[in-house]
Design a protein around this motif. Structure first.
Motif, short mmCIF file in Angstrom:
data_model
loop_
_atom_site.label_atom_id
_atom_site.label_comp_id
_atom_site.label_asym_id
_atom_site.label_seq_id
_atom_site.Cartn_x
_atom_site.Cartn_y
_atom_site.Cartn_z
N UNK A 72 0.83 -1.20 0.00
CA UNK A 72 0.00 0.00 0.00
C UNK A 72 0.87 1.25 0.00
N UNK A 73 0.37 2.30 -0.67
CA UNK A 73 1.04 3.59 -0.70
C UNK A 73 0.09 4.58 -0.04
N UNK A 74 0.46 5.07 1.12
CA UNK A 74 -0.43 5.97 1.85
C UNK A 74 -0.02 7.42 1.65
N UNK A 75 -0.96 8.21 1.12
CA UNK A 75 -0.74 9.64 1.00
C UNK A 75 -1.96 10.33 1.58
N UNK A 76 -1.75 11.19 2.56
CA UNK A 76 -2.84 11.91 3.21
C UNK A 76 -3.97 10.95 3.62
N UNK A 77 -3.60 9.84 4.17
CA UNK A 77 -4.60 8.92 4.70
C UNK A 77 -5.27 8.04 3.66
N UNK A 78 -4.93 8.23 2.39
CA UNK A 78 -5.56 7.42 1.35
C UNK A 78 -4.58 6.38 0.83
N UNK A 79 -5.05 5.21 0.52
CA UNK A 79 -4.20 4.20 -0.10
C UNK A 79 -4.30 4.35 -1.62
N UNK A 80 -3.22 4.87 -2.20
CA UNK A 80 -3.24 5.15 -3.63
C UNK A 80 -3.42 3.89 -4.47
N UNK A 81 -2.93 2.78 -3.95
CA UNK A 81 -2.99 1.54 -4.72
C UNK A 81 -4.43 1.09 -4.94
N UNK A 82 -5.34 1.58 -4.10
CA UNK A 82 -6.74 1.16 -4.25
C UNK A 82 -7.53 2.13 -5.11
N UNK A 83 -6.96 3.31 -5.37
CA UNK A 83 -7.69 4.31 -6.16
C UNK A 83 -7.54 4.01 -7.63
N UNK A 84 -8.50 4.50 -8.41
CA UNK A 84 -8.31 4.43 -9.85
C UNK A 84 -9.12 5.53 -10.50
N UNK A 85 -8.88 5.73 -11.77
CA UNK A 85 -9.65 6.69 -12.56
C UNK A 85 -9.61 8.09 -11.99
N UNK A 86 -10.80 8.65 -11.82
CA UNK A 86 -10.91 10.05 -11.45
C UNK A 86 -10.30 10.36 -10.08
N UNK A 87 -10.52 9.45 -9.12
CA UNK A 87 -10.00 9.70 -7.78
C UNK A 87 -8.48 9.76 -7.78
N UNK A 88 -7.89 8.84 -8.53
CA UNK A 88 -6.44 8.78 -8.59
C UNK A 88 -5.90 10.05 -9.23
N UNK A 89 -6.58 10.48 -10.29
CA UNK A 89 -6.13 11.68 -11.00
C UNK A 89 -6.16 12.89 -10.07
N UNK A 90 -7.20 12.95 -9.25
CA UNK A 90 -7.33 14.08 -8.33
C UNK A 90 -6.18 14.09 -7.33
N UNK A 91 -5.78 12.91 -6.86
CA UNK A 91 -4.69 12.84 -5.89
C UNK A 91 -3.36 13.15 -6.55
N UNK A 92 -3.21 12.72 -7.79
CA UNK A 92 -1.93 12.88 -8.49
C UNK A 92 -1.52 14.33 -8.65
N UNK A 93 -2.49 15.23 -8.56
CA UNK A 93 -2.18 16.65 -8.62
C UNK A 93 -1.11 16.99 -7.57
N UNK A 94 -1.18 16.25 -6.47
CA UNK A 94 -0.24 16.52 -5.37
C UNK A 94 1.05 15.73 -5.48
N UNK A 95 1.09 14.81 -6.41
CA UNK A 95 2.27 13.96 -6.56
C UNK A 95 2.78 14.13 -7.98
N UNK A 96 3.93 14.72 -8.14
CA UNK A 96 4.43 14.95 -9.49
C UNK A 96 5.80 14.31 -9.66
N UNK A 97 6.23 14.24 -10.90
CA UNK A 97 7.48 13.53 -11.17
C UNK A 97 8.37 14.37 -12.09
N UNK A 98 9.66 14.33 -11.81
CA UNK A 98 10.65 14.91 -12.72
C UNK A 98 11.44 13.74 -13.29
N UNK A 99 11.49 13.65 -14.61
CA UNK A 99 12.07 12.45 -15.22
C UNK A 99 13.56 12.60 -15.46
N UNK A 100 14.15 11.44 -15.73
CA UNK A 100 15.61 11.36 -15.86
C UNK A 100 16.14 12.04 -17.11
N UNK A 101 15.55 11.68 -18.24
CA UNK A 101 16.14 12.08 -19.51
C UNK A 101 15.42 13.31 -20.05
#
Lengths: 267, 288
Positions: A72-101
């Motif tokens: 499980x991946x817990x962010x702000x009390x939510x388990x991201x691994x259980x989210x999908x679709x719209x809910x996941x997208x809403x949470x992802x706003x808070x989780x961003x990535x900078x890529x290698x290349x």
């Protein structure tokens, strides 16, 4: 003790790999084998290890860019691994990535303004004029100019492209940024600039970083805590200074001994 | 005898080499570069991307892109037998005899520099057949011994490059380059794409080979840590020009040129004592 912002418990991820003659049989490769990490609010957690140790898989699994087998991946009390679709997208706003290349992670057919503004568009943050404004502010913050909005990625150098990648990640005002080897494709002279930029932004925007790297010299400068991975397992974790001074695990000792330039400083 | 020994010591001399695109001969990509390499010594060329390090190396081998041209300068190579030769004046036929046999090169990307449809054993053997005429069992034995020299089990000779890891591929590249026991080895960022632990192994291997075969080595890198580990002499390049040259102790310990100082200042150290500093170009304005 500050609060934990992101917590991953017992992550497992297995890849199947073709093997044998003509690839008729398969073997399972454990990329993540019961990995648990904890990221403290406002701190930087570095994940180090050799290629193939599962660092990048961990990064992708944290953001649910790849499905987990279990854990499980817990962010702000939510388990991201259980989210999908719209809910996941809403949470992802808070989780961003900078890529290698920085050469492969920007769409060559999009202008920089569009690349950076896309997240705002997707999450429908603000009216177009406001979006435009925040894109400009962000570009200026990372050291680019307003006129750069109209340019395409190929018109920039590696360091500048990485700045675009950082602007894209930060324009949404995220809480956690996962940086997957953000400076390993850059010249030493540019590395320091980008690292300092990341540090400044961390202080300004109260960001927490997961910083994936194989360069232990870079990690020493940016990390607060460190996780050492080998073959999908966490072999050692803790405070940066402690681990650099008193590495417990043999693998960590080997990694530290392999830093180039050590021989000269000792001699 | 003493005189010839002395001469043989200077393996390669670049004299005032300048390189420019054929279409814009005034735009010098490499400007007035002079350096020399001694047998059994390693000269490191350091600089940022675009500083002309790789071009300098390619010009030695005559491998520059067709769009580029050597505007001025000499590339003097002394193999100890036929006296000094200017490599830039040689035709393709004679260059081919030198490439691989007397001067060999390790390229930056082990992933892309090997032929994916040939076994690594074949690729290592290619130069042995071409230069030394080895065939059959003798060739097999030599390839096996080369592989074990770089630390790969000889049974892997029948493997294809995609079956090997990055570090192993780079070892194969090294085995290829040292196959004919060259006098001069040019290594263009041979460890940049590799993990630190593998990097340390490769550097150690190159250093041992250099000593054992008394090779001269031209080592291109942008990592000062690597320079500190492997170099005898250091050349710092900036925008196509050499800004500083000297022994390792001189350049790293007591840098004279402001660019060298700035570059050294932004290298992160492993102890974390040194504050991170972005590269400082203010000296450029002062100089102009």
């Amino acid at each position: 003790m500050s609060a934990l912002i992101l917590q991953a418990n017992h992550l497992v991820k297995t890849y199947t790999q073709r093997s044998g003659k003509f690839g008729f049989s398969t073997t399972l490769v454990k990329a993540l084998d019961d990995v648990s990490i904890r990221l403290t609010q406002g701190k930087t957690l570095a994940v180090v290890g050799e290629s193939g140790s599962g660092k990048s898989t961990l990064a992708r699994c944290l953001l649910q860019l790849q499905p987990l087998d279990s854990g499980e991946v817990l962010f702000a009390g939510q388990d991201l691994a259980k989210l999908s679709g719209r809910d996941l997208r809403a949470v992802r706003k808070n989780l961003q990535m900078v890529f290698q290349d920085p050469f492969a992670s920007l769409n060559p057919r999009m202008r920089v303004g569009e690349i950076v503004g896309e997240g705002l568009l997707i999450h429908q943050i603000g009216r177009p004029a406001e979006q435009q404004k925040s894109v400009i502010t962000m570009l200026k913050r990372v050291g680019l100019t307003e006129s750069d909005m109209q340019k395409y990625p190929h018109e920039f150098s590696g360091g500048q492209r990485q700045r675009v990648g950082i602007a894209r990640a930060l324009v949404l005002q995220p809480k956690v940024v996962v940086c997957d080897e953000p400076v390993s494709a850059l010249d030493v002279s540019i590395q320091a600039q980008i690292l300092l930029l990341l540090k400044e932004l961390q202080a300004e925007m109260a960001l927490s970083y997961v910083f994936i790297s194989h360069d232990l010299r870079v990690v020493r400068h940016i990390a607060d805590d460190i996780v050492v991975m080998n073959q999908g397992k966490v072999v050692e974790q803790g405070d940066v200074e402690e681990i650099y001074q008193f590495p417990q695990h043999e693998y960590t000792q080997n990694l530290l001994a392999a830093i180039p330039g050590k021989k000269a400083t000792k001699a | 005898m003493a005189v010839t020994m002395n001469k043989a010591n200077l393996l390669l001399q670049l004299k005032q080499v300048s390189i420019a695109p054929k279409k814009a001969l005034s735009r010098l990509l490499v400007n007035d570069v002079t350096l020399s390499i001694k047998a059994g010594k390693t000269t490191c060329v350091v600089g940022e991307s675009g500083s002309g390090k790789s071009l300098t190396a390619l010009s030695v081998m005559g491998l520059m892109s067709k769009q580029l041209q050597l505007v001025t300068g000499q590339v003097l190579f002394n193999d100890g037998q036929s006296g000094e030769q200017d490599l830039s004046k040689l035709d393709d036929e004679s260059l081919r005899k030198i490439r691989g046999a007397k001067i060999a090169m390790i390229f930056q990307e082990p992933m892309t520099s090997l032929n994916p449809v040939l076994t690594v054993g074949y690729q290592i053997g290619e130069s042995l057949t071409a230069h030394l005429g080895l065939k059959g069992e003798a060739l097999k034995v030599k390839v096996s011994s080369l592989l074990s020299m770089v630390g790969i089990p000889p049974s892997r000779a029948n493997s294809y490059p995609d079956e090997l890891s990055g570090g192993q591929r780079q070892r194969v590249m090294i085995a290829m380059s040292i196959a004919c026991e060259p006098l001069l080895l040019i290594a263009d960022e041979p460890t940049t794409a590799l993990d630190v632990t593998v990097q340390a192994q490769i550097l150690k291997l190159l250093d041992e080979l250099k000593t054992r075969m008394n090779m001269g080595m031209l080592f291109i890198t942008h990592d000062f840590g690597v320079v500190a580990d492997i170099a005898d002499d250091v050349v710092v390049m900036f925008r196509g020009e050499i800004v500083e040259a000297g022994t390792k102790v001189e350049v790293l310990g007591n840098p004279q040129h402001p660019y060298t100082k700035a570059l050294l200042a932004c290298v992160p150290d492993a102890e974390g004592k040194k504050p991170l500093k972005p590269i400082d170009y203010s000296w450029l304005e002062n100089a102009a």
